[in-house]
Design a protein around this motif. Sequence first.
Motif, mmCIF file in Angstrom:
data_model
loop_
_atom_site.group_PDB
_atom_site.id
_atom_site.type_symbol
_atom_site.label_atom_id
_atom_site.label_comp_id
_atom_site.label_asym_id
_atom_site.label_seq_id
_atom_site.Cartn_x
_atom_site.Cartn_y
_atom_site.Cartn_z
ATOM 1 N N THR A 1 0.806 -1.223 0.000
ATOM 2 C CA THR A 1 0.000 0.000 0.000
ATOM 3 C C THR A 1 0.837 1.270 0.000
ATOM 4 O O THR A 1 0.310 2.361 0.246
ATOM 5 N N GLY A 2 2.150 1.129 -0.262
ATOM 6 C CA GLY A 2 2.955 2.316 -0.505
ATOM 7 C C GLY A 2 3.680 2.879 0.686
ATOM 8 O O GLY A 2 4.302 3.943 0.587
ATOM 9 N N ARG A 3 3.615 2.214 1.857
ATOM 10 C CA ARG A 3 4.425 2.681 2.978
ATOM 11 C C ARG A 3 5.898 2.422 2.647
ATOM 12 O O ARG A 3 6.233 1.399 2.068
ATOM 13 N N SER A 4 6.765 3.328 3.030
ATOM 14 C CA SER A 4 8.178 3.235 2.636
ATOM 15 C C SER A 4 8.866 2.067 3.333
ATOM 16 O O SER A 4 8.451 1.625 4.410
ATOM 17 N N ASP A 5 9.958 1.610 2.736
ATOM 18 C CA ASP A 5 10.729 0.505 3.323
ATOM 19 C C ASP A 5 11.260 0.887 4.697
ATOM 20 O O ASP A 5 11.278 0.067 5.620
ATOM 21 N N GLU A 6 11.692 2.145 4.849
ATOM 22 C CA GLU A 6 12.220 2.583 6.144
ATOM 23 C C GLU A 6 11.129 2.578 7.213
ATOM 24 O O GLU A 6 11.361 2.170 8.360
ATOM 25 N N THR A 7 9.922 3.027 6.827
ATOM 26 C CA THR A 7 8.806 3.020 7.775
ATOM 27 C C THR A 7 8.479 1.596 8.206
ATOM 28 O O THR A 7 8.279 1.326 9.397
ATOM 29 N N VAL A 8 8.419 0.686 7.250
ATOM 30 C CA VAL A 8 8.093 -0.709 7.563
ATOM 31 C C VAL A 8 9.194 -1.322 8.432
ATOM 32 O O VAL A 8 8.906 -2.079 9.370
ATOM 33 N N ALA A 9 10.452 -0.982 8.164
ATOM 34 C CA ALA A 9 11.563 -1.480 8.986
ATOM 35 C C ALA A 9 11.449 -0.966 10.417
ATOM 36 O O ALA A 9 11.685 -1.707 11.385
ATOM 37 N N MET A 10 11.074 0.303 10.571
ATOM 38 C CA MET A 10 10.890 0.877 11.903
ATOM 39 C C MET A 10 9.761 0.166 12.644
ATOM 40 O O MET A 10 9.880 -0.183 13.821
ATOM 41 N N ILE A 11 8.648 -0.074 11.930
ATOM 42 C CA ILE A 11 7.497 -0.749 12.538
ATOM 43 C C ILE A 11 7.895 -2.142 13.031
ATOM 44 O O ILE A 11 7.614 -2.517 14.173
ATOM 45 N N GLU A 12 8.571 -2.892 12.164
ATOM 46 C CA GLU A 12 8.956 -4.252 12.551
ATOM 47 C C GLU A 12 9.935 -4.238 13.715
ATOM 48 O O GLU A 12 9.789 -5.010 14.679
ATOM 49 N N SER A 13 10.938 -3.371 13.663
ATOM 50 C CA SER A 13 11.950 -3.311 14.727
ATOM 51 C C SER A 13 11.311 -2.966 16.064
ATOM 52 O O SER A 13 11.609 -3.589 17.094
ATOM 53 N N TYR A 14 10.439 -1.952 16.045
ATOM 54 C CA TYR A 14 9.800 -1.542 17.304
ATOM 55 C C TYR A 14 8.946 -2.674 17.883
ATOM 56 O O TYR A 14 9.048 -2.997 19.075
ATOM 57 N N LEU A 15 8.088 -3.264 17.051
ATOM 58 C CA LEU A 15 7.158 -4.274 17.560
ATOM 59 C C LEU A 15 7.900 -5.521 18.027
ATOM 60 O O LEU A 15 7.509 -6.147 19.023
ATOM 61 N N ARG A 16 8.971 -5.893 17.331
ATOM 62 C CA ARG A 16 9.769 -7.041 17.799
ATOM 63 C C ARG A 16 10.416 -6.718 19.147
ATOM 64 O O ARG A 16 10.388 -7.531 20.078
ATOM 65 N N ALA A 17 11.002 -5.527 19.236
ATOM 66 C CA ALA A 17 11.698 -5.144 20.473
ATOM 67 C C ALA A 17 10.743 -5.076 21.659
ATOM 68 O O ALA A 17 11.119 -5.408 22.790
ATOM 69 N N ASN A 18 9.500 -4.668 21.393
ATOM 70 C CA ASN A 18 8.546 -4.496 22.493
ATOM 71 C C ASN A 18 7.582 -5.681 22.618
ATOM 72 O O ASN A 18 6.544 -5.575 23.255
ATOM 73 N N ARG A 19 7.947 -6.794 21.965
ATOM 74 C CA ARG A 19 7.203 -8.049 22.069
ATOM 75 C C ARG A 19 5.738 -7.884 21.675
ATOM 76 O O ARG A 19 4.830 -8.342 22.359
ATOM 77 N N MET A 20 5.532 -7.200 20.553
ATOM 78 C CA MET A 20 4.189 -7.013 20.008
ATOM 79 C C MET A 20 4.084 -7.561 18.589
ATOM 80 O O MET A 20 3.081 -7.328 17.916
ATOM 81 N N PHE A 21 5.122 -8.272 18.151
ATOM 82 C CA PHE A 21 5.159 -8.832 16.804
ATOM 83 C C PHE A 21 5.049 -10.351 16.896
ATOM 84 O O PHE A 21 5.666 -10.981 17.746
ATOM 85 N N VAL A 22 4.249 -10.929 16.007
ATOM 86 C CA VAL A 22 4.105 -12.389 15.978
ATOM 87 C C VAL A 22 4.931 -12.930 14.810
ATOM 88 O O VAL A 22 4.691 -12.558 13.663
ATOM 89 N N ASP A 23 5.873 -13.795 15.109
ATOM 90 C CA ASP A 23 6.658 -14.464 14.075
ATOM 91 C C ASP A 23 6.338 -15.953 14.158
ATOM 92 O O ASP A 23 6.782 -16.642 15.085
ATOM 93 N N TYR A 24 5.543 -16.418 13.208
ATOM 94 C CA TYR A 24 5.099 -17.813 13.265
ATOM 95 C C TYR A 24 6.212 -18.791 12.904
ATOM 96 O O TYR A 24 6.023 -20.005 12.981
ATOM 97 N N ASN A 25 7.384 -18.266 12.526
ATOM 98 C CA ASN A 25 8.538 -19.137 12.291
ATOM 99 C C ASN A 25 9.294 -19.432 13.580
ATOM 100 O O ASN A 25 10.225 -20.232 13.598
ATOM 101 N N GLU A 26 8.897 -18.756 14.654
ATOM 102 C CA GLU A 26 9.554 -18.946 15.945
ATOM 103 C C GLU A 26 8.606 -19.632 16.921
ATOM 104 O O GLU A 26 7.383 -19.587 16.747
#
Length: 977
Positions: free
Chosen positions: A404-429
């Motif tokens: 939907t056009g969000r920038s790569d940097e924005t998406v990287a920030m979103i993923e990094s923050y949510l992983r760091a704050n334990r709000m991201f689900v990684d079904y490979n883990e």
Amino acid sequence: MTLAFVNRASRLFYPFRTFSPLSAAPALNHPSSPSLSNPNNTSYHSNQSHWRSPLSHRAFIRSSTINLDRFERRLATMATQNVYESILTSLPKPSGGEFGKYYSLPSLNDPRIDKLPYSIRILLESAIRNCDDFEVKKNDVEKIIDWENTSPKQVEIPFKPARVLLQDFTGVPAVVDLACMRDAMNKLGSDSNKINPLVPVDLVIDHSVQVDVARSENAVQANMELEFQRNKERFSFLKWGSSAFHNMLVVPPGSGIVHQVNLEYLGRVVFNNDGILYPDSVVGTDSHTTMIDGLGVAGWGVGGIEAEAAMLGQPMSMVLPGVVGFRLSGKLKNGVTATDLVLTVTQILRKHGVVGKFVEFYGEGMSELSLADRATIANMSPEYGATMGFFPVDHVTLQYLKLTGRSDETVAMIESYLRANRMFVDYNEPQTERIYSSYLQLNLEDVEPCISGPKRPHDRVPLKEMKADWHSCLDNKVGFKGFAVPKESQNKVVEFSFHGAPAQLKHGDVVIAAITSCTNTSNPSVMLGAALVAKKACELGLEVKPWIKTSLAPGSGVVTKYLQKSGLQKYLNQQGFHIVGYGCTTCIGNSGDIDETVASVISDNDIVAAAVLSGNRNFEGRVHPLTRANYLASPPLVVAYALAGTVDIDFETQAIGTGKDGKKVFLRDIWPSNEEIAEVVQSSVLPDMFKATYEAITKGNPMWNELSVPTSNLYKWDPSSTYIHEPPYFKDMTMSPPGPHGVKDAYCLLNFGDSITTDHISPAGSIHKDSPAAKYLMERGVDRRDFNSYGSRRGNDEVMARGTFANIRLVNKLLNGEVGPKTIHIPTGEKLSVFDAAMRYNTQGQDTIILAGAEYGSGSSRDWAAKGPMLLGVKAVISKSFERIHRSNLVGMGIIPLCFKAGEDADTLGLTGHERYTIDLPSTVSEIRPGQDVTVVTDSGKSFTCTARFDTEVELAYFDHGGILPYVIRNLINAKH
């Protein structure tokens, strides 16, 4: 510097503090483009040619005052030290430097946090970030951390959403109230500029377009011209608001549906404001705000009055909800759509009971659901009764953000923050097992094609059982699943001439077929699936009958782009599904007129005609007054039922029609495979389409840009206006709260059974020619053809009060079986319109109450469903149960919500509604407790005990002040500089 009050205890609050780590959201100015708010038509795009996020739009114009902003921001941060400052942690970028700082949940080293549902972690982070031990206390944080033990106890917590979302039907009265509050502040000798949104407010104009013109290449332009003719005054008012109030972004008409725009563009997922990172969250004045939950953003619907308080800095008080864990496994079978899935999920959750709860989806089946599929399920949270239907962020979410056009940097920030704050689900883990209040599961392979109706979204009917179910509905007594059509007339066929051609109608024949609503138009798989059905039908020689009103109303311009890219729009056009506009249309009752000839046949012969739509609501009287049967279906099935021309069909055994080769054509002959659909989606839905659409959205359109608006901060009310009228909420208001009120010798205005919805209560749809609202308009020289809809006149309290309880399908027990917007004036026994009866009680100084059954106020979150009864003089509603938002809205307007005790209702207590009712409440608010018992006494000698549904201390404070808005005004004035 603007000051605003945010706490009962007269706390000062600097708007600039919203930049600080303690804040809920940024107080950034909204863009000042010609399409949005700038009367001088200067464009903020002049030096910025690339596509911008909504956050960058807001940030753009603050550069000239940045130094002052930082100074005042620093003052605000110093004023309120965060209790949890020690866990403020840097989030490094992989390439060096940092994304920003965040309040780290892992740094608390509390093992209970890892077991919390993801949706509760968002509430926890907000409480920590805003914790100054004053507005938000450490004890509130502890309540949330200890959610497993505290949630069953109905504990209260404060919550500050990051932003507020409005659509124009609910947005107009919100802006009217803000304008009126400015006047009240002025009259009480205070600073009217204290009334300003302190969090970003996005208002998308999507509820005004009607399907006046259909089956035409020119439909979009023609309908928009009519939309502007009818709503010019409202649109000018909203444009005034966008410049008069800070932090208010107005997205012009013709841009899309609010929830699809929110999903594709406005949703941040993670905020990065002045270097502080935190999860996006939103409350909206539309119950389907929950659609954003599919993106991992916590969002839900609130009443307009709650949203106004949130805009003004009031922390939201909410009961810490239970969370239902819904495990998904397997994969949808070939031929099964996301719509079939959501109707199945809705039925399961309604049966389980999720009112007031969050629902959180998880499990291996998640990887099989696209983001759009998740958003479809989240969208219908109100239909299954949950506050949220939440999908935590995972890899699928990140892929959608890139699409939907969000920038790569924005998406990287979103993923990094949510992983760091334990709000991201990684079904490979490996997954830490989370605790839920209760558990449900569904194997996606068990979902089968279905539709829902004829009168409620959760009355799911498997497609293979539809014909039998339809005949049962014809036989059954009048009710949610019955029309009571006599056996001898069930098969009658009415012949008529349609523009010179022979035509016929019978019970169950489709007269409206609409691909509509953000629920489905945001989902490329079902939209392109519908187009493929149309293509195959065209190739076989099938054609929709010309008297069926067909329409296609996408939720954003992206849909048009991918339908054109795929080459499939032309086939939809051939079947009459031309694009009619970008807005809610048929889903909210803006279906426009049916051909006069068809309408006469239905009315004169009492035909139970059908509408089939890809919407989320099908309550009787909502879609169109003449379609008594209304079915929710996927877009491909909408096309299929339009081709069949009737809902009285078994698609397995009966042909849809005869092809050009003379052979029978069945549904299976025109239904695309999942692989066919996926292939078209893959090749036709592209990131550049989203970028181009939302770059254009901020430029508006010529009709919007030509609207001229005044520049004053106080609105100049026009007494002759029938669209915008100064409401009487603050008339004779003083600085002293009126205190709580009981009810003495009140008459029963209305006596209802179960499932009275806000569609029954709140003015909605067309204005009937014989209604009190019509009389009011005609007395002011408004021609009947210019009545417009109730929704378009929500800014005029005089019209809305007259339209309250004006639904033609209202069933009031006082009328002994007669259906319609009437009641009995008890003292005289006269049958009057509800408005006229209420006014007669008012002029005689007599209080009124309402008796009701279960689920009173279910449906859309409409503040007028509470404002209207208040203006009619209703002092209390006594019901078996309330819908969550509506109960809150009643309190917000000073109306007492009471619940019968379990196992009791008006019938079991022998109440007829002809009694007079006295409700004793203490005269001091401190003597009332949330949820306490209250005795109701009648003049017939009967008395019974009810539960007072003031659910929190804050709601009692609102009641003490006569409502939430007077409460906010008094506290703003009392705030000392």
